[in-house]
Design a protein around this motif. Structure first.
Motif, PDB file in Angstrom:
ATOM      1  N   ALA A  56       0.813  -1.210   0.000  1.00  0.00           N
ATOM      2  CA  ALA A  56       0.000   0.000   0.000  1.00  0.00           C
ATOM      3  C   ALA A  56       0.851   1.267   0.000  1.00  0.00           C
ATOM      4  O   ALA A  56       0.537   2.240  -0.696  1.00  0.00           O
ATOM      5  CB  ALA A  56      -0.933   0.005   1.206  1.00  0.00           C
ATOM      6  N   LYS A  57       1.930   1.249   0.759  1.00  0.00           N
ATOM      7  CA  LYS A  57       2.711   2.467   0.960  1.00  0.00           C
ATOM      8  C   LYS A  57       3.310   3.030  -0.319  1.00  0.00           C
ATOM      9  O   LYS A  57       3.525   4.232  -0.436  1.00  0.00           O
ATOM     10  CB  LYS A  57       3.814   2.214   1.997  1.00  0.00           C
ATOM     11  N   ILE A  58       3.564   2.178  -1.316  1.00  0.00           N
ATOM     12  CA  ILE A  58       4.165   2.679  -2.558  1.00  0.00           C
ATOM     13  C   ILE A  58       3.200   3.583  -3.319  1.00  0.00           C
ATOM     14  O   ILE A  58       3.622   4.336  -4.200  1.00  0.00           O
ATOM     15  CB  ILE A  58       4.615   1.521  -3.475  1.00  0.00           C
ATOM     16  N   SER A  59       1.915   3.537  -2.959  1.00  0.00           N
ATOM     17  CA  SER A  59       0.910   4.351  -3.646  1.00  0.00           C
ATOM     18  C   SER A  59       0.433   5.530  -2.808  1.00  0.00           C
ATOM     19  O   SER A  59      -0.461   6.272  -3.235  1.00  0.00           O
ATOM     20  CB  SER A  59      -0.296   3.483  -4.027  1.00  0.00           C
ATOM     21  N   LEU A  60       1.004   5.707  -1.630  1.00  0.00           N
ATOM     22  CA  LEU A  60       0.532   6.762  -0.726  1.00  0.00           C
ATOM     23  C   LEU A  60       1.471   7.952  -0.701  1.00  0.00           C
ATOM     24  O   LEU A  60       2.674   7.815  -0.898  1.00  0.00           O
ATOM     25  CB  LEU A  60       0.384   6.198   0.690  1.00  0.00           C
ATOM     26  N   SER A  61       0.905   9.119  -0.444  1.00  0.00           N
ATOM     27  CA  SER A  61       1.696  10.341  -0.342  1.00  0.00           C
ATOM     28  C   SER A  61       2.343  10.438   1.037  1.00  0.00           C
ATOM     29  O   SER A  61       1.988   9.704   1.963  1.00  0.00           O
ATOM     30  CB  SER A  61       0.800  11.561  -0.570  1.00  0.00           C
TER      31      SER A  61
END
Length: 205
Positions: free
Chosen positions: A119-124
C-alpha cells in the motif's frame, strides 16, 4: 475477563445503525485487509456497500484517502482495545498475554508487513504521516503501561517506548509463515505464550 469478541482492529459488522461514511470505511477496511490495497477498487467498495461510486467519492476523493482513513480508524480501535485489556488489574505478564492472543488471532490470515508495504508505494507523504501518527499512539498505550509497571516495581527500569516496540515486533514475528504457509507454531495459545515468555525473560531481568 475474556477478550474473544471482535478481532483487535476489525470494524463492527452491524451495517444498519451507522452512517454512510462509517459504513463505507468499515467495509473498505475489511476489503483492504482481505484482498490488499492494489486489488481493491472504489467500484468494489461501492458495490459491497450497495451505494453508487459517486457516493464513495463524495466522502473520499481518492482510494489513498479512503485507505488512510480506514487504517487510521483501525489503529484507533486497536489502541482502544489494547487500553481496555491493559487497564485490568491482572499482572502485566497476563495482560501482555491477552494482547498477544488477540493480535495473533486477528492477523493469522494477514501478512501485515507485506500488506502495508504494497500500500505504501501508492501513498503520499501526508497519508503516511497520518498513519504513522496513529501507529505511534498505539505504542504510547503500551509504553505507558510498561512505565506504570516500572513505577510500581513489577519490572526493572527499562526504556518504555523501546520495550513497547520490541513487544509488537515479536508479535509480528508470530505472524510469520514459511513457503508452504505453515506458521512457526500452529497453536495460537502456545505461540502467544512462547512469545510473551521470551519477551518477559528480557523485560523482567
Amino acid at each position: 475477563m475474556e477478550h474473544k469478541q471482535r478481532p483487535l482492529g476489525r470494524p463492527r459488522q452491524n451495517k444498519n445503525t451507522i452512517s454512510t461514511k462509517d459504513k463505507i470505511v468499515n467495509i473498505a477496511t475489511n476489503l483492504f485487509l482481505n484482498k490488499g490495497y492494489q486489488i481493491v477498487s472504489m467500484d468494489d467498495v461501492a458495490k459491497e456497500c450497495d451505494v453508487t461510486k459517486a457516493t464513495v467519492y463524495y466522502y473520499y476523493a481518492t482510494k489513498a484517502d479512503l485507505f488512510t482513513d480506514a487504517m487510521v480508524q483501525m489503529m484507533v480501535r486497536i489502541r482502544e482495545n489494547m487500553y481496555t485489556i491493559l487497564s485490568t488489574n491482572k499482572p502485566l505478564k497476563e495482560r501482555l498475554l491477552d494482547v498477544a492472543k488477540i493480535h495473533l488471532t486477528a492477523t493469522m490470515d494477514i501478512d501485515i508487513k507485506s500488506f502495508m508495504r504494497d500500500a505504501k508505494i501508492s501513498l503520499s507523504d501526508k497519508h503516511l504521516k497520518q498513519m504513522q501518527d496513529a501507529e505511534d499512539k498505539m505504542y504510547e498505550v503500551l509504553a505507558q503501561t510498561i512505565d506504570k509497571a516500572i513505577q510500581e516495581g513489577e519490572i526493572p527500569k527499562r526504556h518504555t517506548l523501546l520495550s513497547a516496540h520490541a513487544f509488537v515486533a515479536l508479535l509480528y514475528v508470530g505472524d510469520y509463515k514459511d513457503v508452504d504457509q505453515k506458521p512457526l507454531i500452529p497453536d495460537i495459545e502456545d505461540l502467544a505464550q512462547q512469545i510473551v515468555d521470551f519477551y518477559w525473560n528480557g523485560l523482567s531481568k
